[in-house]
Design a protein around this motif. Structure first.
Motif, PDB file in Angstrom:
ATOM      1  N   GLY A  64       0.919  -1.398  -0.144  1.00 44.66           N
ATOM      2  CA  GLY A  64       0.037  -0.180   0.027  1.00 44.66           C
ATOM      3  C   GLY A  64       0.767   1.014   0.036  1.00 44.66           C
ATOM      4  O   GLY A  64       0.282   2.890  -0.720  1.00 44.66           O
ATOM      5  N   GLY A  65       1.699   1.100   0.564  1.00 44.30           N
ATOM      6  CA  GLY A  65       2.568   2.266   0.763  1.00 44.30           C
ATOM      7  C   GLY A  65       3.320   3.410  -0.077  1.00 44.30           C
ATOM      8  O   GLY A  65       3.457   4.286  -0.867  1.00 44.30           O
ATOM      9  N   PRO A  66       4.464   2.276  -0.837  1.00 44.26           N
ATOM     10  CA  PRO A  66       4.413   2.134  -1.827  1.00 44.26           C
ATOM     11  C   PRO A  66       3.517   2.392  -3.401  1.00 44.26           C
ATOM     12  O   PRO A  66       4.016   3.019  -4.542  1.00 44.26           O
ATOM     13  N   LEU A  67       2.186   1.627  -3.257  1.00 42.26           N
ATOM     14  CA  LEU A  67       1.083   2.660  -4.134  1.00 42.26           C
ATOM     15  C   LEU A  67       1.522   3.425  -4.073  1.00 42.26           C
ATOM     16  O   LEU A  67       0.937   5.079  -5.420  1.00 42.26           O
ATOM     17  N   VAL A  68       0.614   4.547  -2.693  1.00 43.06           N
ATOM     18  CA  VAL A  68       0.269   6.146  -2.601  1.00 43.06           C
ATOM     19  C   VAL A  68       1.295   6.630  -3.554  1.00 43.06           C
ATOM     20  O   VAL A  68       1.689   7.239  -3.707  1.00 43.06           O
ATOM     21  N   ASN A  69       2.897   6.173  -3.375  1.00 38.67           N
ATOM     22  CA  ASN A  69       3.909   7.522  -3.326  1.00 38.67           C
ATOM     23  C   ASN A  69       4.121   7.179  -4.976  1.00 38.67           C
ATOM     24  O   ASN A  69       4.191   8.008  -5.359  1.00 38.67           O
ATOM     25  N   LEU A  70       4.367   5.664  -5.490  1.00 38.44           N
ATOM     26  CA  LEU A  70       4.057   5.753  -6.735  1.00 38.44           C
ATOM     27  C   LEU A  70       2.861   6.804  -7.573  1.00 38.44           C
ATOM     28  O   LEU A  70       3.184   7.145  -8.651  1.00 38.44           O
ATOM     29  N   TYR A  71       1.305   7.004  -6.858  1.00 39.70           N
ATOM     30  CA  TYR A  71       0.327   7.713  -7.132  1.00 39.70           C
ATOM     31  C   TYR A  71       0.443   9.203  -6.936  1.00 39.70           C
ATOM     32  O   TYR A  71       0.656   9.995  -8.723  1.00 39.70           O
ATOM     33  N   GLU A  72       0.601   9.227  -5.858  1.00 36.40           N
ATOM     34  CA  GLU A  72       1.440  10.795  -5.901  1.00 36.40           C
ATOM     35  C   GLU A  72       2.756  11.381  -6.699  1.00 36.40           C
ATOM     36  O   GLU A  72       2.643  12.220  -7.248  1.00 36.40           O
ATOM     37  N   GLN A  73       3.597  10.047  -7.020  1.00 36.94           N
ATOM     38  CA  GLN A  73       5.046  10.898  -8.238  1.00 36.94           C
ATOM     39  C   GLN A  73       4.458  11.113  -9.295  1.00 36.94           C
ATOM     40  O   GLN A  73       4.507  11.771 -10.261  1.00 36.94           O
ATOM     41  N   ILE A  74       2.888  10.018  -9.791  1.00 35.24           N
ATOM     42  CA  ILE A  74       2.588   9.992 -11.238  1.00 35.24           C
ATOM     43  C   ILE A  74       2.000  11.330 -11.437  1.00 35.24           C
ATOM     44  O   ILE A  74       1.690  12.072 -12.166  1.00 35.24           O
ATOM     45  N   ALA A  75       0.808  11.247 -10.688  1.00 38.86           N
ATOM     46  CA  ALA A  75      -0.091  12.608 -10.238  1.00 38.86           C
ATOM     47  C   ALA A  75       0.402  14.084 -10.845  1.00 38.86           C
ATOM     48  O   ALA A  75       0.145  14.970 -11.004  1.00 38.86           O
ATOM     49  N   GLU A  76       1.167  13.713  -9.939  1.00 37.80           N
ATOM     50  CA  GLU A  76       2.245  15.152  -9.421  1.00 37.80           C
ATOM     51  C   GLU A  76       2.559  15.738 -10.969  1.00 37.80           C
ATOM     52  O   GLU A  76       3.393  16.833 -11.463  1.00 37.80           O
TER      53      GLU A  76
END
Length: 84
Positions: free
Chosen positions: A5-17
């Motif tokens: 979950g943690g890495p998925l959230v971080n990946l989402y934030e990086q891509i969304a930014e």
């Protein structure tokens, strides 16, 4: 869920930014990570176990679990009331 979950959230934030402003990403991160990403993390975690025991996989389960999320809390509450 914690490991994935943690890495998925971080990946989402990086891509969304890359596509959205930081303010919009921060506002959307909570609901998206709580519903979609943590559900995906749970499915990733249980996917190998289900595949091993049932000898098949269902690709539609990812979509089905996302679609049932809004209805799940009322169903659980009504089930609890029925039990009581």
């Amino acid at each position: 869920m914690l490991l994935v979950g943690g890495p998925l959230v971080n990946l989402y934030e990086q891509i969304a930014e890359k596509f959205l402003s930081s303010e919009t990403v921060a506002r959307l991160a909570g609901p998206i990570s709580e519903y979609a990403l943590l559900t995906l993390a749970a499915q990733i975690g249980t996917f190998p176990i289900a595949a091993y025991h049932f000898h098949r996989i269902s690709i539609s389960s990812f979509l089905a679990n996302l679609l049932i999320l809004p209805a799940q809390p009322p169903i659980m509450a009504l089930g609890g009331l029925t039990l009581a």
